[in-house]
Design an enzyme around this catalytic site. Structure first.
Site, PDB file in Angstrom:
ATOM      1  N   ASP A 110       0.994  -1.159   0.101  1.00 37.33           N
ATOM      2  CA  ASP A 110       0.186   0.147   0.056  1.00 37.33           C
ATOM      3  C   ASP A 110       0.827   1.270   0.116  1.00 37.33           C
ATOM      4  O   ASP A 110       1.706   1.444  -0.809  1.00 37.33           O
ATOM      5  CB  ASP A 110      -0.911  -0.176   0.979  1.00 37.33           C
ATOM      6  CG  ASP A 110      -1.916   0.837   1.339  1.00 37.33           C
ATOM      7  OD1 ASP A 110      -3.316   0.545   0.718  1.00 37.33           O
ATOM      8  OD2 ASP A 110      -2.044   2.075   1.711  1.00 37.33           O
ATOM      9  N   ASP A 245      -8.589  -8.254  -3.792  1.00 35.25           N
ATOM     10  CA  ASP A 245      -8.112  -6.977  -3.014  1.00 35.25           C
ATOM     11  C   ASP A 245      -9.133  -5.857  -4.078  1.00 35.25           C
ATOM     12  O   ASP A 245      -9.021  -5.761  -5.338  1.00 35.25           O
ATOM     13  CB  ASP A 245      -6.874  -6.603  -3.438  1.00 35.25           C
ATOM     14  CG  ASP A 245      -6.467  -5.356  -2.567  1.00 35.25           C
ATOM     15  OD1 ASP A 245      -7.192  -4.669  -2.197  1.00 35.25           O
ATOM     16  OD2 ASP A 245      -4.948  -4.996  -2.475  1.00 35.25           O
ATOM     17  N   GLY A 271      -7.723 -10.695   0.466  1.00 39.25           N
ATOM     18  CA  GLY A 271      -8.079  -9.412   0.197  1.00 39.25           C
ATOM     19  C   GLY A 271      -6.901  -8.368   0.496  1.00 39.25           C
ATOM     20  O   GLY A 271      -5.666  -8.780   0.017  1.00 39.25           O
ATOM     21  N   HIS A 272      -7.070  -7.228   0.766  1.00 42.31           N
ATOM     22  CA  HIS A 272      -6.011  -6.386   0.944  1.00 42.31           C
ATOM     23  C   HIS A 272      -5.004  -6.555   2.019  1.00 42.31           C
ATOM     24  O   HIS A 272      -3.887  -6.236   1.748  1.00 42.31           O
ATOM     25  CB  HIS A 272      -6.716  -4.806   1.220  1.00 42.31           C
ATOM     26  CG  HIS A 272      -5.709  -3.646   1.084  1.00 42.31           C
ATOM     27  ND1 HIS A 272      -4.942  -3.241  -0.160  1.00 42.31           N
ATOM     28  CD2 HIS A 272      -5.444  -2.791   2.024  1.00 42.31           C
ATOM     29  CE1 HIS A 272      -4.369  -2.115   0.233  1.00 42.31           C
ATOM     30  NE2 HIS A 272      -4.379  -1.973   1.382  1.00 42.31           N
ATOM     31  N   PHE A 273      -5.341  -6.995   3.140  1.00 45.57           N
ATOM     32  CA  PHE A 273      -4.214  -7.335   4.193  1.00 45.57           C
ATOM     33  C   PHE A 273      -4.098  -8.871   4.215  1.00 45.57           C
ATOM     34  O   PHE A 273      -4.587  -9.712   5.139  1.00 45.57           O
ATOM     35  CB  PHE A 273      -4.749  -6.941   5.526  1.00 45.57           C
ATOM     36  CG  PHE A 273      -4.701  -5.287   5.689  1.00 45.57           C
ATOM     37  CD1 PHE A 273      -3.357  -4.861   5.640  1.00 45.57           C
ATOM     38  CD2 PHE A 273      -5.598  -4.247   5.465  1.00 45.57           C
ATOM     39  CE1 PHE A 273      -3.070  -3.296   5.768  1.00 45.57           C
ATOM     40  CE2 PHE A 273      -5.654  -3.189   5.670  1.00 45.57           C
ATOM     41  CZ  PHE A 273      -4.351  -2.488   5.857  1.00 45.57           C
TER      42      PHE A 273
END
Length: 295
Positions: A110, A245, A271-273
C-alpha cells in the site's frame, strides 16, 4: 548494537530521532544477516507485520518502521509537518541511514510502495530484492475504490465529506474483511481495525490522512521512474497479492511482469491485508525467495 539483538526469537521496539521527529520501529534478527525492511500501508502501522517479523528473524535482520503520522511514530499536526510521500520517503531513508543499512530488501504494501520505490529507483545499488503486496506501481491496479479519492485530489472542498467516510470505523474494518473467503474469516483479529481506528481518531490525525489522500496523486507521476528502474536494474521481485483486493486490484500485480518478466507472482485467495489470513503462506514464500536471491 547489543548482543541481545541477535536473538531471533525476540522483537525489539525502538525509536530513533530523524530530522527532529521520533520514528518508531520494530527490529529483530541478527544485524549481520541480510536485511529486510518492511514498509506498511494505510491505515495501519508496523503492527501489520507482528507475526511476519518473528517468522523471518531466524534468518534475516528485519526492520519495520511506522511512518510519521502512523502507529507510534510522531504525528505532528498538518501545520507543523508537510505530509507528503516525498517527505515520508526522506524520513524513511534517514532512518535507514541512521541504522547504517547500506543494502536491504524491501517489503512494499500500500503506502509503503511509493515510499519504498522512491528509495529503490533513486538508490538501486542499495536494493537486494523486492517483495510486493498490494502496492501499486502501475495504473492498472486502481479500482473504483479510488474514484472518490482522485475526485478529491482535483477538488478537495467538494469531495472531502465523502472521503472522510474512509476514515470511519466501518471503512477501516472493511479494509480487512473484504475479499476474504468464508473459511478464513475466523483468522481475522478485530484487534487490527480497532487499533487502527483508535489511532485515526487521535486529535488532528484525520487531517493528516486527508492531506496524504490528496498528495497520493503525485505518486502516479513517479510511476515512469519506478518502471524504468525495474527495466534497467531487474531487481529480484516476489509478488504476493490478494487476488480479491478491491483497493489495489490484481491487474496491478500482473502489470509488474511487463517490466519484470522474471518476477515471481502469487495471487492469493485473500483481500487487501493478505498477511492477516495467509501469513504462514506468505512467510514461506518470502523465506524461499530470499533464500535463493539474497546473500
Amino acid at each position: 548494537m547489543s548482543e541481545a539483538t541477535r536473538s531471533a526469537g525476540e522483537v525489539f521496539h525502538r525509536t530513533a530521532t530523524i530530522d527532529g521527529r521520533g520514528v518508531f520501529y520494530r527490529e529483530a534478527g541478527d544485524p549481520t544477516a541480510p536485511t529486510l525492511v518492511l514498509l506498511h500501508g494505510f491505515p495501519t502501522s508496523s503492527q501489520m507485520f507482528r507475526t511476519l517479523i518473528p517468522a523471518l528473524a531466524d534468518r534475516y535482520h528485519v526492520i519495520a518502521p511506522d511512518h510519521i503520522g502512523f502507529g507510534h511514530s510522531d504525528a505532528p499536526p498538518v501545520d507543523r509537518f508537510d505530509y507528503s510521500f516525498e517527505n515520508l520517503t526522506a524520513i524513511t531513508l534517514g532512518l535507514l541511514d541512521a541504522l547504517d543499512l547500506d543494502r536491504f530488501a524491501l517489503y512494499l504494501q500500500d503506502y509503503g510502495a511509493p515510499i519504498g520505490l522512491r528509495i529503490a529507483s533513486r538508490h538501486p545499488e542499495r536494493i537486494s530484492a523486492l517483495v510486493v503486496q498490494s502496492g501499486n506501481a502501475y495504473v492498472e491496479g486502481f479500482t473504483p475504490f479510488w474514484d472518490v479519492l482522485f475526485a478529491h485530489a482535483k477538488d478537495r472542498e467538494t469531495h472531502e465529506e465523502a472521503v472522510r467516510e474512509l476514515l470511519e470505523p466501518a471503512a477501516t474494518r472493511w479494509q480487512y474483511t473484504h475479499g476474504i473467503p468464508a473459511d478464513r474469516l475466523d483468522r481475522l483479529t478485530p484487534d487490527t481495525w480497532t487499533l487502527d481506528q483508535a489511532l485515526l481518531d487521535r486529535p488532528g490525525n484525520k487531517e493528516v490522512q486527508l492531506q496524504l489522500f490528496w498528495d497520493y496523486q503525485f505518486n502516479l507521476d513517479a510511476y515512469p521512474a519506478f518502471q524504468q528502474y525495474f527495466r534497467e536494474h531487474r531487481p529480484p521481485t516476489l509478488i504476493t497479492w490478494g487476488e480479491h483486493d478491491e483497493i489495489f486490484g490484481a491487474d496491478g500485480a500482473r502489470a509488474f511482469l511487463r517490466d519484470l518478466p522474471d518476477a515471481e507472482l502469487h495471487l492469493l485467495d485473500a483481500g487487501h491485508f493478505a498477511l492477516e489470513t495467509h501469513g504462514p503462506e506468505i512467510a514461506a514464500l518470502i523465506r524461499d525467495f530470499l533464500g535463493r536471491t539474497v546473500r
